[in-house]
Design a protein around this motif. Structure first.
Motif, mmCIF file in Angstrom:
data_model
loop_
_atom_site.group_PDB
_atom_site.id
_atom_site.type_symbol
_atom_site.label_atom_id
_atom_site.label_comp_id
_atom_site.label_asym_id
_atom_site.label_seq_id
_atom_site.Cartn_x
_atom_site.Cartn_y
_atom_site.Cartn_z
ATOM 1 N N PHE A 674 0.829 -1.204 0.000
ATOM 2 C CA PHE A 674 0.000 0.000 0.000
ATOM 3 C C PHE A 674 0.867 1.259 0.000
ATOM 4 C CE2 PHE A 674 -3.495 -2.752 1.231
ATOM 5 C CZ PHE A 674 -4.578 -2.131 0.641
ATOM 6 N N LYS A 675 1.884 1.264 0.843
ATOM 7 C CA LYS A 675 2.718 2.461 0.955
ATOM 8 C C LYS A 675 3.408 2.777 -0.363
ATOM 9 C CE LYS A 675 6.636 4.375 3.464
ATOM 10 N NZ LYS A 675 7.639 4.166 4.507
ATOM 11 N N GLU A 676 3.758 1.748 -1.136
ATOM 12 C CA GLU A 676 4.447 1.958 -2.401
ATOM 13 C C GLU A 676 3.517 2.501 -3.481
ATOM 14 O OE1 GLU A 676 7.761 -1.610 -1.885
ATOM 15 O OE2 GLU A 676 5.936 -1.974 -3.030
ATOM 16 N N ARG A 677 2.207 2.371 -3.278
ATOM 17 C CA ARG A 677 1.245 2.866 -4.270
ATOM 18 C C ARG A 677 0.569 4.159 -3.839
ATOM 19 N NH1 ARG A 677 -3.162 -0.354 -5.151
ATOM 20 N NH2 ARG A 677 -3.448 0.731 -7.128
ATOM 21 N N TYR A 695 0.477 3.809 -10.001
ATOM 22 C CA TYR A 695 0.415 2.987 -11.211
ATOM 23 C C TYR A 695 1.234 1.697 -11.090
ATOM 24 C CZ TYR A 695 -1.263 7.466 -12.911
ATOM 25 O OH TYR A 695 -1.964 8.645 -13.062
ATOM 26 N N LEU A 696 1.787 1.463 -9.917
ATOM 27 C CA LEU A 696 2.591 0.268 -9.695
ATOM 28 C C LEU A 696 1.721 -0.974 -9.810
ATOM 29 C CD1 LEU A 696 5.618 0.021 -8.913
ATOM 30 C CD2 LEU A 696 4.885 -0.228 -6.541
ATOM 31 N N THR A 697 2.248 -2.025 -10.415
ATOM 32 C CA THR A 697 1.508 -3.275 -10.556
ATOM 33 C C THR A 697 2.396 -4.442 -10.129
ATOM 34 O OG1 THR A 697 0.161 -4.599 -12.059
ATOM 35 C CG2 THR A 697 2.192 -3.650 -12.957
ATOM 36 N N SER A 797 14.240 3.420 -18.562
ATOM 37 C CA SER A 797 13.765 4.745 -18.154
ATOM 38 C C SER A 797 12.530 5.158 -18.927
ATOM 39 C CB SER A 797 14.877 5.780 -18.352
ATOM 40 O OG SER A 797 16.005 5.480 -17.564
ATOM 41 N N LYS A 798 12.492 4.858 -20.212
ATOM 42 C CA LYS A 798 11.340 5.237 -21.032
ATOM 43 C C LYS A 798 10.082 4.541 -20.543
ATOM 44 C CE LYS A 798 9.728 5.302 -25.833
ATOM 45 N NZ LYS A 798 10.054 4.934 -27.242
ATOM 46 N N LYS A 799 10.194 3.274 -20.198
ATOM 47 C CA LYS A 799 9.049 2.513 -19.683
ATOM 48 C C LYS A 799 8.504 3.150 -18.410
ATOM 49 C CE LYS A 799 7.959 -2.203 -18.022
ATOM 50 N NZ LYS A 799 7.554 -1.873 -16.656
ATOM 51 N N VAL A 800 9.401 3.519 -17.494
ATOM 52 C CA VAL A 800 8.977 4.128 -16.230
ATOM 53 C C VAL A 800 8.318 5.474 -16.485
ATOM 54 C CG1 VAL A 800 9.790 5.054 -14.030
ATOM 55 C CG2 VAL A 800 10.729 2.905 -14.905
ATOM 56 N N ASN A 801 8.897 6.282 -17.367
ATOM 57 C CA ASN A 801 8.330 7.598 -17.674
ATOM 58 C C ASN A 801 6.917 7.484 -18.243
ATOM 59 O OD1 ASN A 801 10.790 8.608 -16.884
ATOM 60 N ND2 ASN A 801 11.569 8.885 -18.964
ATOM 61 N N GLU A 802 6.727 6.510 -19.116
ATOM 62 C CA GLU A 802 5.413 6.355 -19.752
ATOM 63 C C GLU A 802 4.375 5.788 -18.794
ATOM 64 O OE1 GLU A 802 6.258 3.869 -23.060
ATOM 65 O OE2 GLU A 802 7.029 5.504 -24.336
ATOM 66 N N GLU A 803 4.783 4.897 -17.897
ATOM 67 C CA GLU A 803 3.822 4.216 -17.023
ATOM 68 C C GLU A 803 3.499 5.003 -15.762
ATOM 69 O OE1 GLU A 803 4.975 -0.412 -18.228
ATOM 70 O OE2 GLU A 803 5.428 0.354 -16.224
ATOM 71 N N THR A 804 4.380 5.881 -15.340
ATOM 72 C CA THR A 804 4.179 6.555 -14.057
ATOM 73 C C THR A 804 3.885 8.045 -14.182
ATOM 74 O OG1 THR A 804 6.519 7.132 -13.739
ATOM 75 C CG2 THR A 804 5.810 4.941 -13.021
#
Length: 945
Positions: A674-677, A695-697, A797-804
């Motif tokens: 929970f804390k991470e989301r 957006y963490l899964t 890095s691109k994946k993280v930027n787009e997803e978060t």
């Protein structure tokens, strides 16, 4: 929720009561061959067809025996047959070691002892030898022999496991907290720390532990949130004669006792049961606690524990038993060292640079009890209660450069943070096991966990030189620009969780030896958790900088006593605003619920006398709803909803009676916390702020293991294993590219882990001597386990930027997993000698080593933050001076190594195409954290009534 739990407990409480079976284990030796193991001898229960034969080591076991008196017949061709009468007690193991020879053995040559099944080292090793899964268990008998004082120390006896620095959490095969699961009596339990998934294992003293099982391969009966290990603690279930015992301990930490003065924060008490509420008029500075530190007395550690238990016959077939333990433990520690911020890429100098002092006082209060009722030879019912209250008050002072380009650039800055944190955990469990027939078993368990975490009135002060060009001159609030640099903070987190298990097992395909070749198990697990978090921070915003007075860092209260909120020197505001703003006192919050429904099926089948299959399949429906009301993201909500299919397979082939070959494969997942989301800013440490990512899964884990085991004797093992893991969409902590450089969490890419493990438990020397017609034993034994690990993960890095929606700039495109050490080594050497029937001495030396491991991934051109490896050494001794009185000595962290974290140079697979990275660090490594913990020494006195 609590009323629901009570209703369920009462409903189950009127169900059928229970009864445990017992076991007989032992070793047969050849009198004609100087006591060598006697293989393939026959052991038969007189008047029945039930029996067994001894293996290559002379070991045998008769399990699942109903309580009562039996006559055992021991025979071997050409040897004198022995008949021995033995009493089998419920839930216990009777050890009978018998020498056979041409003539009958004398009675004093036959050794008979009784202990609980999960206590017995021989019984547990036999279980491991015969089990299909790869679970390793450590019982109370072995814990005592090896000097382990708590569950954290106990599990490090197992290959590939090492403790995390400054906590009771562990790394398993290089995989940290998020990849492991902890359960009590098979039911999951929450963490005592908001930043951790698992409970601190140091809180479980070995006095309340019957055994600990560590399963590093996945079994479908367990929850699928698994990657490293499932650690299951079995609480002590006392069934013997009545006893009471008191333990008193006192000790010191050499760093704490060596400090010129020891300081604590104002407010918290000695016991750790403390709370401070927000006052009625917080905007007028109407607080009850001081900003200044308090001088404490001599920092002596102490502990007291009271425990006892008894059992009673109820009628002819029933037995009632209870066990209870209560303890209080406190400890002082002190650290001094350096704490630096991220280095400048050009100069290599850290942006912030502190010398720090940290004074800590911890308490741990434990109350555990269990009740057992056994009836009808086929059922048992058990209730367990556990209360843990642990607290820490920390006083931290930092002196130096706050910001090389802004605050105190030449030094002279001062920060003091006073923190009290308290966590109270209440666990209720009701468990039942029922043997409906020789083929059909049913077991169930229900539990309720309630956790409260409080941070009442954390205080922080920041003072800067009145003139930046005079770092050693007077200090004031004049140049402090950030309101949050001086604050009071209040936090409350509550979690309540209902957990339930039910399973039924059906045995089939009976063979010629009247044993079943196959067993099918069907079951359901459920977890229903509610989480509520709220916090309020009162920031001191300083006004009129040109007229601010000088302030003594060690008498800050004098400033606030002279100047109130109407003086014009400062105002108090929350993150939402000042008192004039409606809703300024509304806390920042996050909360939600986590629902897991799981069904599973397993099949265990002996394909041949040597080859056994264990297959499982599990499905889980997981819903994790989270809502928030924060300054960062406003009001919002998010849902993680996933359905997981989790197959598992285990194979065991018995090469012979001494050698096993095992294989296991499975699919599992790792769920974010929970804390991470939660998109909430956590300012838990100086130089380390973090916030969650909604957006963490979850990530997917694929696991495979292959292991060979060799059992030279009844209490020895040599094993060698290899393993591999594929982690898709791995979760990591990373540095967000922003002015604040806060940490967050993201699914950074795919990862792999491969490794090998070697474990050796060996009796080095074993002697017996006879004194006054009494046989006394002395033995020297040792254990060694070594784990080698190679990990790699993609950093996108691109994946993280787009997803978060947050900006990431990983320095590397590939890196090792966080917390993964290439090499882990655990070793122990134990000596035990009997001085008289009720007098003995046990001494153990324990050593641990882990190689360097990544603490946080490198970002924006800087290398990884790396925790440097080190060696630790402990010594534990215990002397039983009589049947009732014993004395113990423990010395931990004897070598007192330097604990160091460094920011490494940018090396390896660098992301040279990322426009967010302007340069790479080449002037490192730069030390970011460095200190010594000191050596802990304690003396324990125990008296048993």
């Amino acid at each position: 929720m609590k009323h629901l739990i009570l209703t369920l407990f009462l409903s189950f409480g009127i169900a059928t009561f229970a009864q445990q079976t017992g076991s007989i284990v032992g070793k047969l030796t050849d009198k004609e061959a100087s006591g060598e193991p006697l293989s393939f001898a026959n052991i038969l229960i007189k008047g029945t067809i039930k029996g067994t034969t001894s293996d290559y080591d002379g070991l045998y076991a008769l399990n699942d025996l109903e309580p009562g008196t039996y006559t055992l017949i021991f025979s071997f061709v050409g040897y004198e047959t022995q008949e021995i009468e033995v009493l089998v007690e419920p839930g216990k193991v009777t050890n009978i070691n018998v020498p056979l020879g041409a003539n009958a053995a004398a009675l004093d040559e036959i050794v008979i002892t009784t202990t609980t099944r999960k206590d017995s080292e021989v019984a547990l090793l036999l279980e491991q030898k015969k089990a299909v899964s790869l679970e390793t268990s450590i019982g109370a008998e072995e814990l005592s022999r090896k000097g382990a004082s708590d569950a954290a120390a106990a599990v490090t006896k197992i290959s590939g496991i090492v403790k995390e620095e400054s906590s009771g959490n562990v790394f398993v095969r290089g995989l940290g907290d998020r990849y492991n699961m902890t359960s009590l009596n098979g039911l999951p339990i929450p963490s005592n720390n908001t930043s951790k998934k698992n409970i601190n294992l140091e809180l479980f003293d070995t006095e309340i532990i019957e055994s600990i099982g560590v399963d590093k391969t996945y079994n479908a009966i367990n929850y699928g949130d698994f990657g490293g290990a499932n650690i299951n603690i079995l609480s002590k279930n006392y069934t013997g004669k009545g006893f009471a015992q008191v333990d008193i301990k006192s000790g010191v930490n050499t760093a704490a006792i060596g400090a010129d003065d020891f300081y604590t924060t104002d407010g918290p008490n000695f016991t750790g049961f403390y709370n401070e509420e927000i006052p009625n008029s917080p905007f007028t500075n109407d607080f009850n606690t001081s900003f200044d530190r308090s001088r404490a007395g001599t920092p002596l550690n102490s502990a007291i524990a009271l425990k006892g238990g008894d059992s009673y016959d109820v009628g002819e077939d029933s037995k009632f038993s209870f066990f209870v333990v209560g303890s209080f433990d406190n400890g002082y520690s002190y650290r001094e060292g350096i704490n630096n911020g991220a280095p400048n890429l050009n100069s290599g100098l850290p942006n912030s640079e502190y010398n720090f002092d940290k004074f800590s006082y911890k308490t741990a209060t434990t109350l555990m009890g269990n009740l057992g009722f056994n009836m009808d030879d086929h059922s048992k019912l058990r209730y367990n209660f556990l209360m843990l209250n642990n607290s820490e008050q920390k006083l931290e002072e930092f002196n130096g450069i706050l910001d090389r380009e802004d605050d105190a650039p030449e030094g002279g800055g001062f920060i003091r943070r006073s923190t009290f944190e308290r966590t109270t955990l209440m666990i209720h469990q009701l468990l039942g096991d029922h043997e409906l027939s020789d083929r059909l078993d049913v077991n169930w368990a229900i539990g309720y966990n309630d956790m409260t975490n409080l941070v009442p009135d954390r205080r922080q002060n920041t003072l800067l030189p009145y003139n930046n060009n005079q770092p050693n001159g007077p200090k004031s609030f004049r140049l402090v620009s950030a309101a949050s640099a001086n604050h009071r903070f209040f936090q409350e987190l509550t979690e309540d969780e209902l957990v339930a298990n039910i399973a039924t097992s059906f045995k089939f395909s009976k063979n010629e030896e009247e044993e079943f070749n196959g067993k099918i198990t069907l079951g359901y697990n459920g977890r229903f958790k509610n989480v509520n978090f709220e916090s309020t921070q009162f920031n001191y915003q300083f006004l009129n900088p040109n007229s601010q007075p000088f302030v003594d860092p060690y008498n800050i209260d004098a400033y606030f006593n002279e100047y109130n909120t109407t003086s014009g020197y400062y105002q108090i505001r929350t993150f939402r605003g000042t008192a004039s703003l409606a809703g300024a006192l509304d806390p920042q919050t996050y909360g939600g619920e986590q629902l897991i429904h799981a069904g599973f099926a397993t099949l265990e089948y002996k394909l041949t006398p040597k080859f056994t299959l264990f297959a499982g399949f599990r499905v889980e429906q997981i819903v994790q709803n989270i809502d928030w009301n924060t300054v960062i993201q406003g009001i919002g909500e998010n849902e993680l909803d996933t359905f997981e299919w989790l197959p598992s397979l285990a194979l065991k082939y018995e090469l012979n009676d001494k050698n096993n070959l095992r294989f296991a494969a499975s699919k599992t997942y790792t769920l974010p916390q929970f804390k991470e989301r939660a998109p909430f800013l956590f300012q838990e440490e100086i130089n380390q702020d973090s916030f969650g990512n909604q957006y963490l899964t979850n990530s997917e884990n694929y696991n495979v293991d292959l292991r060979w085991e060799f059992f030279p004797t009844k209490n020895e093992i040599i094993s060698l294993g290899v393993f591999g893991k594929q982690i898709n969409n791995a979760i990591n902590k990373y540095l967000v590219v922003s002015a604040a450089n806060n940490l967050s969490y993201a699914n950074t890419g795919d990862a792999t882990a491969f490794g090998a493990e070697l474990e050796v438990r060996k009796n080095i020397l074993q002697l017996e001597k006879t004194v006054n017609e009494t046989s006394l034993e002395s033995r020297l034994s040792g254990g060694l386990n070594v784990s080698y690990l190679n990990t790699n993960q993609d950093l996108d890095s691109k994946k993280v930027n787009e997803e978060t929606g947050y900006s990431a700039a990983f320095t590397n495109t590939e890196a090792a997993l966080e917390g993964a050490s290439d090499l882990i080594l655990n070793a122990d050497l134990s000596y035990y000698t009997e001085l008289a029937p009720d007098k003995n001495l046990r001494a153990t030396v324990v050593g641990n080593y882990f190689s360097d491991r990544i603490y946080a991934l490198g970002s924006t051109g800087r290398g990884h933050l790396v925790d440097q490896g080190y060696i630790s050494l402990d010594f534990i001794a215990k002397a039983a001076l009589s049947k009732r009185f014993s004395l113990g000595l423990t010395v931990n962290n004897i070598l007192n190594p330097l604990i160091e974290r460094t920011n490494e140079n940018a090396e390896g697979d660098l992301d040279t195409n990322n426009p967010a990275i302007s340069a790479f660090l080449e002037k490192g490594p730069i030390t970011t954290l460095s200190y010594k913990k000191g050596t802990n020494a304690s003396l324990t006195l125990s008296y048993k009534f």
